[in-house]
Motif scaffolding. Structure first.
Motif, PDB file in Angstrom:
ATOM      1  N   THR A   1      23.178  53.285 -18.842  1.00 51.71           N
ATOM      2  CA  THR A   1      22.834  53.621 -17.337  1.00 51.71           C
ATOM      3  C   THR A   1      23.625  53.306 -15.997  1.00 51.71           C
ATOM      4  OG1 THR A   1      21.457  52.268 -18.646  1.00 51.71           O
ATOM      5  CG2 THR A   1      21.468  51.516 -16.163  1.00 51.71           C
ATOM      6  N   CYS A   2      24.769  53.027 -16.497  1.00 46.82           N
ATOM      7  CA  CYS A   2      25.299  52.846 -15.167  1.00 46.82           C
ATOM      8  C   CYS A   2      25.672  54.397 -14.610  1.00 46.82           C
ATOM      9  CB  CYS A   2      26.982  52.199 -15.479  1.00 46.82           C
ATOM     10  SG  CYS A   2      26.564  50.209 -15.582  1.00 46.82           S
TER      11      CYS A   2
ATOM     12  N   PHE B   1      20.244  39.874  -6.718  1.00 52.56           N
ATOM     13  CA  PHE B   1      21.660  40.001  -7.093  1.00 52.56           C
ATOM     14  C   PHE B   1      22.287  41.739  -6.659  1.00 52.56           C
ATOM     15  CE2 PHE B   1      22.053  36.129  -7.209  1.00 52.56           C
ATOM     16  CZ  PHE B   1      23.350  34.753  -6.317  1.00 52.56           C
ATOM     17  N   GLY B   2      20.903  42.374  -7.664  1.00 56.88           N
ATOM     18  CA  GLY B   2      21.218  44.328  -7.323  1.00 56.88           C
ATOM     19  C   GLY B   2      21.234  44.382  -6.581  1.00 56.88           C
ATOM     20  N   PHE B   3      19.911  44.237  -5.479  1.00 58.27           N
ATOM     21  CA  PHE B   3      19.737  44.603  -4.032  1.00 58.27           C
ATOM     22  C   PHE B   3      20.773  43.825  -3.035  1.00 58.27           C
ATOM     23  CE2 PHE B   3      17.867  43.489  -0.190  1.00 58.27           C
ATOM     24  CZ  PHE B   3      17.334  44.706   0.708  1.00 58.27           C
ATOM     25  N   LEU B   4      21.134  42.672  -3.193  1.00 63.60           N
ATOM     26  CA  LEU B   4      21.806  42.193  -2.233  1.00 63.60           C
ATOM     27  C   LEU B   4      23.487  42.757  -2.351  1.00 63.60           C
ATOM     28  CD1 LEU B   4      22.249  40.157   0.073  1.00 63.60           C
ATOM     29  CD2 LEU B   4      23.460  38.806  -1.774  1.00 63.60           C
TER      30      LEU B   4
ATOM     31  N   SER C   1      23.297  49.559  -7.921  1.00 64.28           N
ATOM     32  CA  SER C   1      23.253  47.342  -8.625  1.00 64.28           C
ATOM     33  C   SER C   1      21.524  47.101  -8.368  1.00 64.28           C
ATOM     34  CB  SER C   1      24.260  46.979  -7.549  1.00 64.28           C
ATOM     35  OG  SER C   1      25.048  47.134  -7.499  1.00 64.28           O
ATOM     36  N   THR C   2      21.333  47.990  -7.208  1.00 64.22           N
ATOM     37  CA  THR C   2      20.348  47.344  -7.981  1.00 64.22           C
ATOM     38  C   THR C   2      19.201  48.198  -8.675  1.00 64.22           C
ATOM     39  OG1 THR C   2      20.053  48.034  -5.281  1.00 64.22           O
ATOM     40  CG2 THR C   2      17.410  48.227  -6.808  1.00 64.22           C
ATOM     41  N   GLY C   3      19.401  49.216  -9.290  1.00 62.58           N
ATOM     42  CA  GLY C   3      18.805  49.719 -10.587  1.00 62.58           C
ATOM     43  C   GLY C   3      19.296  48.865 -11.833  1.00 62.58           C
ATOM     44  N   LEU C   4      20.156  48.709 -11.717  1.00 62.06           N
ATOM     45  CA  LEU C   4      21.034  47.957 -13.054  1.00 62.06           C
ATOM     46  C   LEU C   4      20.292  46.719 -12.369  1.00 62.06           C
ATOM     47  CD1 LEU C   4      24.783  47.922 -13.181  1.00 62.06           C
ATOM     48  CD2 LEU C   4      23.296  48.075 -14.738  1.00 62.06           C
ATOM     49  N   GLY C   5      20.230  45.357 -11.230  1.00 66.46           N
ATOM     50  CA  GLY C   5      18.345  44.490 -11.334  1.00 66.46           C
ATOM     51  C   GLY C   5      17.854  45.520 -12.063  1.00 66.46           C
ATOM     52  N   MET C   6      17.068  46.246 -11.829  1.00 72.98           N
ATOM     53  CA  MET C   6      15.521  46.769 -11.986  1.00 72.98           C
ATOM     54  C   MET C   6      15.568  46.472 -14.260  1.00 72.98           C
ATOM     55  SD  MET C   6      14.647  49.408  -9.070  1.00 72.98           S
ATOM     56  CE  MET C   6      12.579  49.268  -9.892  1.00 72.98           C
ATOM     57  N   VAL C   7      16.374  47.017 -14.368  1.00 74.35           N
ATOM     58  CA  VAL C   7      16.318  47.071 -15.679  1.00 74.35           C
ATOM     59  C   VAL C   7      16.994  45.725 -16.163  1.00 74.35           C
ATOM     60  CG1 VAL C   7      16.925  49.509 -15.850  1.00 74.35           C
ATOM     61  CG2 VAL C   7      19.245  47.702 -15.774  1.00 74.35           C
ATOM     62  N   SER C   8      17.473  45.167 -15.811  1.00 74.81           N
ATOM     63  CA  SER C   8      18.088  43.328 -16.009  1.00 74.81           C
ATOM     64  C   SER C   8      16.128  42.744 -16.161  1.00 74.81           C
ATOM     65  CB  SER C   8      18.777  42.771 -15.964  1.00 74.81           C
ATOM     66  OG  SER C   8      20.175  43.461 -15.496  1.00 74.81           O
TER      67      SER C   8
END
Length: 648
Positions: free
Chosen positions: A486-487, A200-203, A496-503
């Protein structure tokens, strides 16, 4: 002219001595001025952000922003039901083999008499839960007189005669070798978080925040609410896995959407309120789950409010920043005009006309830019390490509550109650210390709590519980600060992709905490917490401060940002002359009295280095002439409301 100005400003050896005296007696003035200088630097950067100017014209926090915040925050209360309900729907039940065969020969037997005749007993006198006597074709008198001697495993299933609530245990007969492992169930949920964060971060960066926001809400409605209608335990695990993906997708898309619509300090306040709503949801879950008589009602209570929420989704609009970096200028103007209309504001036409895509073609980005761009690679690696550490410590402290004899209900509600003041406490930290120092403070306090836990004897359970509570408080505050930090570090095009990666790193930290806690029963998990806190402190010092800075939209800013962090001292000194220009004063919109206050406070900061001070103020007349100021402007005016006269 220069001598007269210097005399008016009273610079010299005597002024230097008095300045040092003021610095000694009033150190807080220097700190306040330092904060003001940092905000002025942010204003200089914000001047180039045309979209930020339009957002200011739309209204910093009007009706549109209120509706956006309310619609995205209310599901966070329900999100806790979908995320933390496993502990409440797996309440232990005492099973017994189903021996209803004896009712054919003794239909009037009570439950106690039935168990007494058909179940073997343990040495302590209690009935065995997984064995039964083999049925025989005798009459009731023969069974009572001779008794039954041969046993076997439960042939006809199980009964739960003393169960007060319907849980997954007695719903799907998860007993006698079929017991589910709670840690494995948590691992399944965390695996859903891990896969959903990346997908979902990538999307969200690919197709937009708003479509992913809709998809995740629909996923929560279908798979969260639908969990109440599963027929097997494996269906339950599948629905939990998919609901976890939808939950993390909702968090990533809603955070990106809200932060990109808001400006300045409202962004940080929005994240803090989101986390407060999540903590309140944990409290509501703890109260509701212990009072409902059926586990399916937990998911029905969480899913039912999703219907009116999703029906009001029309009030939300796509992030203008994401539309801007994708080159969709017409849609940007449309959503901004809609927001201004809701807020009953007017956007100047010249501001809208200034919204243009930088460059002839929109540059495409991908997840590979985190590898090719050195600055982004450093930011993601550093923040991923810190996320891993904080997640590991957070889950380890939560699991350690078991060692203090805390039951499941209290293990959920105590952190929920603590997290609300912990999140609100972050407002004070962020406004006075900034992002990096706030993270440092919480990590240092968490390290102290872990060291106390490491050396406290087992007999002092109340003291250990206090340290766990304090450590959990600081960890909750660290999570909120780190989320905001982070945001703001990530560019809009890959936020959003970066947030997904740290998640991903956060999920890995939680899974590691479960594995270490289950296989190591000594103090090593707490020792790892101490060591991890120190590692997180070292890593977090490698990224720059982001407080009061506007969002960066593209990935090209990284090199200049690195130069800014290297030359921060020199740039902080260069801001002082710029404070005297009329353009800077108009940007921060302060009156003449505030100008004189800044001028009077300036010696408190620059008296530390006499050479640097003389250099700055020798150049000040040249700056004043260019700005239209004269030596009379630097004197305290007789009337604060009068405008300074130009230099003849």
């Amino acid at each position: 002219m220069k001598e007269e100005q210097n005399s008016n400003l009273s610079f010299g050896p005597e002024a230097s001595r008095s300045t040092h005296q003021h610095e000694t007696s009033l150190p807080s003035h220097s700190w306040s001025l330092e904060m003001l200088l940092r905000r002025l630097r942010a204003i200089e950067v914000k001047r180039d952000d045309k979209l930020a100017s339009v957002l200011d014209a739309v209204g910093e926090f009007g009706t549109f922003q209120w509706r956006l915040v309310a619609l995205t925050f209310i599901p966070y209360v329900l999100l806790s039901f979908f995320m933390f309900s496993d502990s409440f729907v797996l309440t232990s039940q005492r099973p017994y083999c189903n021996t209803s065969w004896i009712l054919k020969v003794g239909p009037n037997l009570s439950v106690a008499e039935q168990l007494n005749l058909t179940l073997p007993r343990a040495p302590n006198g209690s009935f065995l839960t997984c064995l039964m006597y083999i049925p025989v074709p005798w009459d009731l008198d023969s069974i009572v007189h001779f008794g039954l001697n041969y046993t076997e495993t439960c042939r006809y299933g199980w009964i739960y005669p003393y169960a007060k609530r319907r849980s997954l245990i007695n719903e799907f007969d998860l007993v006698c070798g079929n017991e589910p492992n709670k840690e494995n169930m948590q691992t399944v949920f965390l695996a859903g978080v891990l896969t959903g964060s990346l997908f979902f971060g990538f999307l969200s960066d690919k197709i937009g925040r708003y479509p992913v926001f809709l998809m995740s809400m629909a996923g929560l409605l279908v798979f969260g609410f639908g969990t109440a209608f599963v027929n097997t335990f494996y269906q339950y695990l599948f629905f939990r896995f998919t609901a976890a993906q939808a939950a993390v997708g909702y968090v990533i898309s809603s955070v990106s959407l809200v932060m990109e619509w808001l400006v300045d300090e409202h962004r940080a306040h929005a994240i803090i309120l989101q986390h407060c709503f999540l903590a309140l949801g944990i409290i509501f879950l703890s109260g509701a789950a212990t009072r409902v008589f059926h586990w399916r009602l937990v998911f029905l209570l969480a899913g039912a409010p999703m219907f009116p929420i999703i029906s009001n989704i029309w009030v939300v609009r796509e992030s203008p920043r994401w539309l801007m970096v994708k080159g969709k200028v017409d849609k940007v103007k449309k959503v901004l005009c809609y927001a201004a209309e809701v807020n009953k504001m007017d956007i100047p036409l010249n501001l809208l006309n200034e919204l243009q895509v930088s460059g002839k073609k929109v540059k495409k980005v991908s997840i590979l830019d985190f590898y090719t761009n050195q600055h982004l690679l450093k930011v993601v690696l550093v923040m991923a390490c810190v996320w891993f550490v904080i997640s590991y410590i957070y889950f380890t402290m939560n699991l350690k509550l078991k060692d203090c004899g805390i039951e499941t209900y209290l293990r959920q509600i105590i952190p929920g109650i603590l997290e609300v003041p912990a999140r609100l406490y972050c407002i004070l930290l962020l406004e006075n210390l900034g992002r990096k120092c706030s993270l440092f403070v919480n990590l240092i306090l968490s390290t102290i709590s872990c060291f106390f836990l490491l050396f406290l004897p087992q007999e002092l359970k109340s003291t250990k519980l206090l340290m766990l509570v304090l450590g959990h408080f600081n960890m909750a505050a660290s999570v909120t600060v780190l989320f905001i930090y982070t945001c703001e570090l990530l560019p809009t095009v890959l936020r959003s992709t970066g947030l997904g990666m740290v998640s991903l790193a956060s999920s890995a930290g939680a899974i590691t905490a479960l594995a270490v806690y289950n296989h190591i029963k000594t103090q090593l998990p707490i020792f790892f917490c101490c060591l991890s806190c120190i590692v997180a402190l070292c890593f977090s010092s490698l990224v720059p401060e982001t407080g009061n800075q506007p969002f960066r939209d593209s990935i090209e800013y990284s090199s200049s940002n690195q130069r800014e962090s290297i030359d921060s001292k020199r740039k902080s000194q260069d801001v002082a002359p710029e404070m005297l220009t009329e353009e800077s004063m108009s940007d921060i919109r302060i009156d003449q009295v505030a100008k004189n206050t800044i001028l009077n406070a300036m010696p408190l900061t620059f008296a530390v280095d006499q050479v640097a001070k003389d250099t700055i103020f020798n150049e000040m007349p040249l700056k004043s002439e260019e700005s239209g100021f004269s030596d009379t402007d630097l004197k305290e005016p007789s009337n604060a409301g009068e405008e300074p006269s130009p230099d003849p």
